[in-house]
Design a protein around this motif. Structure first.
Motif, PDB file in Angstrom:
ATOM      1  N   ALA A 146       0.998  -1.364   0.077  1.00 16.44           N
ATOM      2  CA  ALA A 146       0.074   0.159   0.142  1.00 16.44           C
ATOM      3  C   ALA A 146       0.715   1.274   0.041  1.00 16.44           C
ATOM      4  O   ALA A 146       0.306   2.458  -0.311  1.00 16.44           O
ATOM      5  N   MET A 147       2.155   1.107   0.342  1.00 16.90           N
ATOM      6  CA  MET A 147       2.976   2.060   0.378  1.00 16.90           C
ATOM      7  C   MET A 147       3.651   2.597  -0.999  1.00 16.90           C
ATOM      8  O   MET A 147       3.871   1.683  -1.706  1.00 16.90           O
ATOM      9  N   PRO A 148       3.741   3.757  -1.070  1.00 15.81           N
ATOM     10  CA  PRO A 148       4.479   4.134  -2.368  1.00 15.81           C
ATOM     11  C   PRO A 148       6.002   3.882  -2.511  1.00 15.81           C
ATOM     12  O   PRO A 148       6.644   3.819  -1.434  1.00 15.81           O
ATOM     13  N   ARG A 149       6.575   3.249  -3.320  1.00 16.59           N
ATOM     14  CA  ARG A 149       7.934   2.670  -3.856  1.00 16.59           C
ATOM     15  C   ARG A 149       8.811   3.693  -3.964  1.00 16.59           C
ATOM     16  O   ARG A 149       8.181   4.420  -5.146  1.00 16.59           O
ATOM     17  N   GLN A 150      10.125   4.055  -3.437  1.00 20.96           N
ATOM     18  CA  GLN A 150      10.891   4.946  -4.004  1.00 20.96           C
ATOM     19  C   GLN A 150      12.083   4.458  -4.520  1.00 20.96           C
ATOM     20  O   GLN A 150      12.983   4.994  -5.012  1.00 20.96           O
ATOM     21  N   SER A 151      12.172   3.046  -4.096  1.00 20.09           N
ATOM     22  CA  SER A 151      13.290   2.130  -4.624  1.00 20.09           C
ATOM     23  C   SER A 151      13.067   0.570  -5.000  1.00 20.09           C
ATOM     24  O   SER A 151      12.148   0.298  -4.561  1.00 20.09           O
ATOM     25  N   HIS A 162      15.249  -1.442  -4.568  1.00 15.83           N
ATOM     26  CA  HIS A 162      16.253  -2.223  -3.927  1.00 15.83           C
ATOM     27  C   HIS A 162      16.079  -2.128  -2.451  1.00 15.83           C
ATOM     28  O   HIS A 162      16.394  -3.238  -1.759  1.00 15.83           O
ATOM     29  N   TYR A 163      15.454  -1.398  -1.806  1.00 18.66           N
ATOM     30  CA  TYR A 163      15.150  -1.040  -0.398  1.00 18.66           C
ATOM     31  C   TYR A 163      13.644  -0.849   0.035  1.00 18.66           C
ATOM     32  O   TYR A 163      13.280  -0.332  -0.743  1.00 18.66           O
ATOM     33  N   ILE A 164      13.276  -1.607   1.123  1.00 17.45           N
ATOM     34  CA  ILE A 164      12.179  -1.199   1.384  1.00 17.45           C
ATOM     35  C   ILE A 164      11.924   0.269   2.339  1.00 17.45           C
ATOM     36  O   ILE A 164      11.086   0.710   2.093  1.00 17.45           O
ATOM     37  N   LEU A 165      12.803   0.469   3.040  1.00 16.16           N
ATOM     38  CA  LEU A 165      12.945   1.713   3.615  1.00 16.16           C
ATOM     39  C   LEU A 165      13.910   2.550   2.846  1.00 16.16           C
ATOM     40  O   LEU A 165      14.966   2.438   2.886  1.00 16.16           O
ATOM     41  N   SER A 166      13.419   3.828   2.196  1.00 14.65           N
ATOM     42  CA  SER A 166      14.382   4.418   1.518  1.00 14.65           C
ATOM     43  C   SER A 166      13.946   5.947   1.509  1.00 14.65           C
ATOM     44  O   SER A 166      12.799   6.347   1.803  1.00 14.65           O
ATOM     45  N   ASP A 167      14.732   6.729   1.128  1.00 17.33           N
ATOM     46  CA  ASP A 167      14.451   8.249   1.109  1.00 17.33           C
ATOM     47  C   ASP A 167      13.719   8.574  -0.290  1.00 17.33           C
ATOM     48  O   ASP A 167      13.498   7.609  -1.142  1.00 17.33           O
ATOM     49  N   LYS A 168      13.446   9.635  -0.466  1.00 13.54           N
ATOM     50  CA  LYS A 168      12.765  10.098  -1.663  1.00 13.54           C
ATOM     51  C   LYS A 168      13.552  10.155  -2.991  1.00 13.54           C
ATOM     52  O   LYS A 168      13.019  10.111  -4.099  1.00 13.54           O
ATOM     53  N   PHE A 169      14.877   9.854  -2.890  1.00  9.11           N
ATOM     54  CA  PHE A 169      15.923   9.699  -3.754  1.00  9.11           C
ATOM     55  C   PHE A 169      16.214   8.041  -4.119  1.00  9.11           C
ATOM     56  O   PHE A 169      16.774   7.739  -4.962  1.00  9.11           O
ATOM     57  N   GLY A 170      15.450   7.274  -3.301  1.00  8.48           N
ATOM     58  CA  GLY A 170      15.642   5.745  -3.593  1.00  8.48           C
ATOM     59  C   GLY A 170      17.027   5.252  -2.678  1.00  8.48           C
ATOM     60  O   GLY A 170      17.204   4.070  -2.778  1.00  8.48           O
ATOM     61  N   ARG A 171      17.490   6.091  -1.759  1.00 13.42           N
ATOM     62  CA  ARG A 171      18.681   5.615  -1.270  1.00 13.42           C
ATOM     63  C   ARG A 171      18.083   5.150   0.326  1.00 13.42           C
ATOM     64  O   ARG A 171      17.202   5.293   0.761  1.00 13.42           O
ATOM     65  N   GLN A 172      18.899   3.898   0.628  1.00 16.62           N
ATOM     66  CA  GLN A 172      18.537   3.103   1.497  1.00 16.62           C
ATOM     67  C   GLN A 172      18.699   3.984   2.877  1.00 16.62           C
ATOM     68  O   GLN A 172      19.402   4.827   3.142  1.00 16.62           O
ATOM     69  N   VAL A 173      17.578   3.810   3.862  1.00 11.32           N
ATOM     70  CA  VAL A 173      17.383   4.571   5.218  1.00 11.32           C
ATOM     71  C   VAL A 173      18.169   3.695   6.190  1.00 11.32           C
ATOM     72  O   VAL A 173      17.708   2.495   6.237  1.00 11.32           O
ATOM     73  N   ARG A 174      18.928   4.215   6.732  1.00 10.60           N
ATOM     74  CA  ARG A 174      19.672   3.226   7.715  1.00 10.60           C
ATOM     75  C   ARG A 174      19.309   3.105   9.092  1.00 10.60           C
ATOM     76  O   ARG A 174      18.608   4.053   9.338  1.00 10.60           O
ATOM     77  N   TYR A 175      19.694   2.290  10.033  1.00  8.19           N
ATOM     78  CA  TYR A 175      19.205   1.995  11.222  1.00  8.19           C
ATOM     79  C   TYR A 175      19.314   3.257  12.081  1.00  8.19           C
ATOM     80  O   TYR A 175      18.358   3.965  12.853  1.00  8.19           O
ATOM     81  N   ASP A 176      20.184   4.034  12.226  1.00  6.29           N
ATOM     82  CA  ASP A 176      20.651   5.177  12.992  1.00  6.29           C
ATOM     83  C   ASP A 176      19.686   6.245  12.549  1.00  6.29           C
ATOM     84  O   ASP A 176      19.254   6.914  13.491  1.00  6.29           O
ATOM     85  N   LEU A 177      19.201   6.521  11.474  1.00  9.00           N
ATOM     86  CA  LEU A 177      18.206   7.491  11.205  1.00  9.00           C
ATOM     87  C   LEU A 177      16.786   7.105  11.634  1.00  9.00           C
ATOM     88  O   LEU A 177      16.049   7.876  11.914  1.00  9.00           O
ATOM     89  N   ILE A 178      16.562   5.588  11.334  1.00  6.58           N
ATOM     90  CA  ILE A 178      15.239   5.250  11.858  1.00  6.58           C
ATOM     91  C   ILE A 178      15.221   5.396  13.386  1.00  6.58           C
ATOM     92  O   ILE A 178      14.197   5.877  14.002  1.00  6.58           O
ATOM     93  N   GLN A 179      16.318   5.352  14.042  1.00  7.95           N
ATOM     94  CA  GLN A 179      16.424   5.320  15.517  1.00  7.95           C
ATOM     95  C   GLN A 179      16.196   6.857  16.059  1.00  7.95           C
ATOM     96  O   GLN A 179      15.474   7.175  16.805  1.00  7.95           O
ATOM     97  N   LYS A 180      16.753   7.830  15.187  1.00  6.25           N
ATOM     98  CA  LYS A 180      16.641   9.115  15.234  1.00  6.25           C
ATOM     99  C   LYS A 180      15.352   9.899  15.401  1.00  6.25           C
ATOM    100  O   LYS A 180      14.614  10.329  15.975  1.00  6.25           O
ATOM    101  N   ARG A 181      14.587   9.222  14.157  1.00  6.98           N
ATOM    102  CA  ARG A 181      13.180   9.744  13.817  1.00  6.98           C
ATOM    103  C   ARG A 181      12.323   8.971  14.985  1.00  6.98           C
ATOM    104  O   ARG A 181      11.254   9.669  15.402  1.00  6.98           O
ATOM    105  N   SER A 182      12.668   7.715  15.242  1.00  9.41           N
ATOM    106  CA  SER A 182      11.725   7.050  16.149  1.00  9.41           C
ATOM    107  C   SER A 182      11.720   7.768  17.458  1.00  9.41           C
ATOM    108  O   SER A 182      10.753   8.084  18.216  1.00  9.41           O
ATOM    109  N   LEU A 183      13.034   8.245  17.983  1.00  9.07           N
ATOM    110  CA  LEU A 183      13.327   9.187  19.233  1.00  9.07           C
ATOM    111  C   LEU A 183      12.414  10.371  19.138  1.00  9.07           C
ATOM    112  O   LEU A 183      11.696  10.497  20.249  1.00  9.07           O
ATOM    113  N   LYS A 184      12.428  11.109  18.164  1.00 11.02           N
ATOM    114  CA  LYS A 184      11.912  12.244  18.022  1.00 11.02           C
ATOM    115  C   LYS A 184      10.493  12.069  18.260  1.00 11.02           C
ATOM    116  O   LYS A 184       9.452  12.932  18.907  1.00 11.02           O
TER     117      LYS A 184
END
Length: 133
Positions: A32-37, A39-61
């Motif tokens: 149901a989610m729009p695909r940006q990549s 190769h990666y399930i979690l990617s930014d708007k440019f199709g680059r992989q979203v890494r664990y440290d960014l996920i952790q920072k966003r979840s903390l916020k």
């Protein structure tokens, strides 16, 4: 639309890969989610992989905004172990999903759920036995 049924996850501690099947709910959510990549399930708007440290920072916020700072991403692993134990999975099956190498850690995480499952099974056997006499 996802064409795979599972995802290879790189383990951070040992660099090993594990094959983790998608649940039906996860597959539906991802489809149901729009695909940006490709190769990666979690990617930014440019199709680059979203890494664990960014996920952790966003979840903390998000956790701070919601007043849930005491909850950790690691709790998801604990929850998964408990849910798998409640479903009747063996310790080895649980380890195949959570990545634990030590059976004692799996048992620590799934102890309460395993006890619930065993207690239900024991009571069912007790009832079966009463019906036979």
């Amino acid at each position: 639309m996802l064409k795979t049924v599972a995802y290879g996850v790189r383990k951070t501690k040992r660099g090993e890969r594990a094959w983790i099947p998608f649940t039906a709910n996860l597959r539906a959510t991802l489809n149901a989610m729009p695909r940006q990549s490709l190769h990666y399930i979690l990617s930014d708007k440019f199709g680059r992989q979203v890494r664990y440290d960014l996920i952790q920072k966003r979840s903390l916020k998000i956790k701070k905004t919601m007043g849930l700072e005491e909850f950790a991403l690691h709790g998801l692993r604990y929850s998964a172990a408990g849910e798998l134990a409640e479903a009747g999975c063996t310790d080895h099956q649980i380890a195949s999903i959570t990545g634990h190498k030590s059976l004692s850690m799996i048992q620590k995480y799934s102890r309460g759920a395993s006890q619930n499952v065993l207690a239900k099974q024991a009571q069912a056997l007790r009832e079966q036995n009463k019906n036979k006499t």
